[in-house]
Motif scaffolding. Structure first.
Motif, short mmCIF file in Angstrom:
data_model
loop_
_atom_site.label_atom_id
_atom_site.label_comp_id
_atom_site.label_asym_id
_atom_site.label_seq_id
_atom_site.Cartn_x
_atom_site.Cartn_y
_atom_site.Cartn_z
N PHE A 102 0.88 -1.17 0.00
CA PHE A 102 0.00 0.00 0.00
C PHE A 102 0.92 1.22 0.00
CE2 PHE A 102 -2.24 3.27 2.53
CZ PHE A 102 -3.43 3.37 1.83
N ASP A 103 1.13 1.84 -1.18
CA ASP A 103 2.12 2.91 -1.25
C ASP A 103 1.47 4.28 -1.03
OD1 ASP A 103 0.97 3.75 -3.69
OD2 ASP A 103 2.27 2.40 -4.84
N LEU A 104 2.29 5.33 -1.15
CA LEU A 104 1.80 6.68 -0.85
C LEU A 104 0.83 7.20 -1.91
CD1 LEU A 104 5.06 8.17 0.66
CD2 LEU A 104 2.84 8.11 1.81
N GLU A 105 0.91 6.67 -3.12
CA GLU A 105 -0.08 7.05 -4.13
C GLU A 105 -1.45 6.51 -3.74
OE1 GLU A 105 1.37 5.92 -7.97
OE2 GLU A 105 2.68 7.68 -8.11
N ASP A 106 -1.47 5.28 -3.21
CA ASP A 106 -2.73 4.70 -2.72
C ASP A 106 -3.27 5.52 -1.54
OD1 ASP A 106 -2.51 2.55 -4.53
OD2 ASP A 106 -1.17 1.49 -3.16
N PHE A 107 -2.34 5.95 -0.67
CA PHE A 107 -2.73 6.75 0.49
C PHE A 107 -3.37 8.06 0.04
CE2 PHE A 107 -1.06 8.99 4.56
CZ PHE A 107 -2.23 8.70 5.24
N ARG A 108 -2.77 8.69 -0.99
CA ARG A 108 -3.33 9.94 -1.52
C ARG A 108 -4.73 9.72 -2.10
NH1 ARG A 108 0.00 12.49 -6.30
NH2 ARG A 108 -0.72 10.51 -7.20
N ASP A 109 -4.91 8.60 -2.80
CA ASP A 109 -6.24 8.29 -3.34
C ASP A 109 -7.27 8.18 -2.23
OD1 ASP A 109 -5.41 8.27 -5.94
OD2 ASP A 109 -5.21 6.09 -6.09
N GLN A 110 -6.87 7.56 -1.11
CA GLN A 110 -7.79 7.40 0.02
C GLN A 110 -8.16 8.75 0.64
OE1 GLN A 110 -9.07 4.05 1.09
NE2 GLN A 110 -8.46 4.13 -1.04
N LEU A 111 -7.17 9.65 0.72
CA LEU A 111 -7.43 11.00 1.25
C LEU A 111 -8.44 11.72 0.35
CD1 LEU A 111 -3.80 12.12 2.17
CD2 LEU A 111 -5.60 11.46 3.76
N GLN A 112 -8.27 11.58 -0.96
CA GLN A 112 -9.18 12.25 -1.89
C GLN A 112 -10.59 11.68 -1.79
OE1 GLN A 112 -6.93 11.66 -5.49
NE2 GLN A 112 -5.75 13.54 -5.22
N GLN A 113 -10.68 10.36 -1.59
CA GLN A 113 -12.00 9.73 -1.41
C GLN A 113 -12.68 10.29 -0.17
OE1 GLN A 113 -13.45 7.14 -3.37
NE2 GLN A 113 -11.92 5.56 -3.69
N MET A 114 -11.89 10.43 0.91
CA MET A 114 -12.48 10.94 2.15
C MET A 114 -12.93 12.39 1.99
SD MET A 114 -10.88 11.04 5.95
CE MET A 114 -9.85 9.66 5.56
N LYS A 115 -12.15 13.18 1.25
CA LYS A 115 -12.55 14.56 1.00
C LYS A 115 -13.87 14.61 0.24
CE LYS A 115 -9.34 16.89 -1.09
NZ LYS A 115 -8.39 17.91 -1.61
N ASN A 116 -14.03 13.70 -0.72
CA ASN A 116 -15.27 13.64 -1.49
C ASN A 116 -16.47 13.30 -0.60
OD1 ASN A 116 -13.91 14.18 -3.83
ND2 ASN A 116 -13.72 12.05 -4.46
N MET A 117 -16.22 12.61 0.50
CA MET A 117 -17.28 12.24 1.44
C MET A 117 -17.55 13.33 2.47
SD MET A 117 -18.57 9.12 0.94
CE MET A 117 -19.04 8.50 2.54
N GLY A 118 -16.93 14.50 2.29
CA GLY A 118 -17.16 15.61 3.21
C GLY A 118 -16.17 15.69 4.34
#
Length: 470
Positions: free
Chosen positions: A329-345
């Motif tokens: 699970f690399d830092l690009e995956d981590f960034r994707d997860q942060l963006q998903q959370m932002k999309n959820m408010g």
């Protein structure tokens, strides 16, 4: 929303949950506390009196005496009465009329009418697949027409031009004719607001309403004005045949008095909550879900619906397959997860909907104002080379200095991010070994039940839900 009321009621109701039998005497103090909690939440006094009396009548009646757990039944009664005072169920917009269905927005200046027009038009086009035309009949407020034109462009709906030298009735009728000729499903008419309720304003808006005969007349009101919101809604309802209410700025209202007062005082349902400034920050108002949030029981259904709309399921599936194959699970995956959370408010919005997480949501809201931690973490990861994102172990002291300079952060921020990433990496490996990665990352499947429980959301949260500064 409702943080203060949730805290008070949760503490108060604990005093009765262990009771073997409920009597006038042993619920007297609890009812007094419930009354005080509602008054402090700025709920209108007539609503409080009626609410507490109905609870008292039900709590000492046969209904509870037959229950195996009277204390728990008392909490259920409170929840039921909260639902009842807010309107039993969500009342959808009535768009069954011959197209175009006309929606008129009314309210005071500064309540967020124009922004709500944009939010509602986006909601109708995306969720209900309606073609929408918006028009501004506000010929008094400087730049009101331009503001709506800009917002319409931002959310991708059509805008009917108007100017300050036109009459509001002529503007609205022109837009409806255009919508009829071009086969739009819905026309939303933004009207002029005033700083206070006055007769001239009411006469003008009554004339406009009579001319366009809308299927929905929605009153837009600022939730942060508490019971004043309900009183203003009543004044408008006396002048106009309102069909519903949109409560704006509900994310900034820790008390919740408006939500609990509007229906009782006006007899009109709250149809939507405005939960932020973004154009997708509009939620249908479900009294049963809101009652659960007030009592700290969460609102998992709304969270699931939000996930369906906003999560990138393809990315989630790709990450699940990647980790199952033993790839890290690399830092690009981590960034994707942060963006998903932002999309959820953001974290605070998600925690607010999880059972028992109301206090944590309030803390997260304070600590994570303006989404600064999300922005900071994304900036750090974006300042890395592709190799550093894929293989974080190569990031040494000199690389950290370069990344800090590129992202406008400090070396300790880089260290904190790397530490959090490693914690999340460990969690991902653990879940993968247990065969639960698919449930974890599919989000919706994980949330709807089964061994994964709420695991679907866990994939988007660092362990413990902690971010920089928390």
């Amino acid at each position: 929303m409702f943080e203060n009321l949730t805290d008070r009621l949760s503490h108060t109701l604990k005093n009765v949950t262990g009771k073997a039998k409920l009597t006038e005497d042993n619920i007297k103090d609890t009812l007094r506390e419930v009354r005080m909690a509602l008054l402090e939440a700025d709920v209108a006094l007539p609503v409080v009196k009626d609410f507490v009396e109905r609870i008292r009548e039900r709590a000492v009646g046969q209904e509870v005496q037959k229950s195996l757990s009277p204390g728990q039944m008392f909490v259920k009664i409170v929840q039921g009465e909260l639902v009842k005072v807010m309107g039993d169920a969500n009342e959808e917009l009535d768009l069954a009329a011959r197209p175009p269905a006309v929606i008129m927005m009314a309210g005071l200046q500064g309540a967020g009418k124009t922004t709500s027009v944009a939010k509602l038009s986006k909601w109708l086009s995306e969720r209900k697949k309606k073609s929408v035309l918006v028009v501004s009949a506000d010929v008094y407020r400087p730049a009101a027409i331009k503001q709506l034109e800009t917002l319409a462009s931002e959310v991708g709906v059509h805008f009917f031009p108007s100017s300050a030298d036109q009459k509001p009735v002529a503007i609205a009728e022109g837009a409806i004719t255009e919508a009829r000729n071009k086969h739009y499903d819905v026309v939303i008419v933004d009207t002029a607001g005033r700083l206070h309720v006055d007769e001239q304003m009411m006469t003008e808006i009554r004339d406009l309403h009579a001319a366009i005969d809308p299927v929905e007349t929605l009153f837009v009101v600022d939730a942060m004005t508490g019971q004043d919101a309900a009183n203003t809604a009543k004044a408008f309802n006396d002048a106009l045949p309102l069909t519903g209410v949109i409560l704006t700025k509900a994310d900034g209202d820790a008390r919740g008095g408006a939500a609990l007062s509007v229906r009782h005082i006006t007899g009109k349902p709250i149809k939507f909550l405005g939960m932020g400034e973004k154009t997708d920050a509009l939620e249908p108002f479900h009294p049963d879900r809101i009652a659960s949030r007030i009592l700290g029981m969460g609102d998992v259904l709304s969270l699931i619906e939000e996930a369906e709309q906003k999560l990138d399921k393809q990315k989630a599936e790709t990450l699940a397959r990647k980790i199952q194959k033993g790839k890290g699970f690399d830092l690009e995956d981590f960034r994707d997860q942060l963006q998903q959370m932002k999309n959820m408010g953001g974290m605070a919005s998600m925690l607010d909907k999880l059972p028992g997480m109301g206090n944590m949501a309030a803390m997260a809201q304070q600590k994570m104002a303006d989404e600064k931690p999300f922005v900071q973490m994304e900036a750090i990861i974006n300042s890395m080379t592709p190799q550093e994102r894929r293989f974080p172990d190569v990031i040494n002291g000199s690389r950290k200095k370069r990344i800090a300079a590129g992202s406008g952060t400090q070396i300790q921020d880089i260290n904190r991010l790397i530490k959090q990433h490693k914690q999340m990496q460990k969690m991902m490996k653990k879940v993968s070994r247990k065969g639960g990665m698919a449930n974890l990352m599919r989000g919706l499947g994980g949330m709807k039940g089964g061994p994964g429980g709420m695991g679907g959301m866990g994939g988007m949260m660092p362990p413990g839900g902690r971010f920089p500064g928390m």
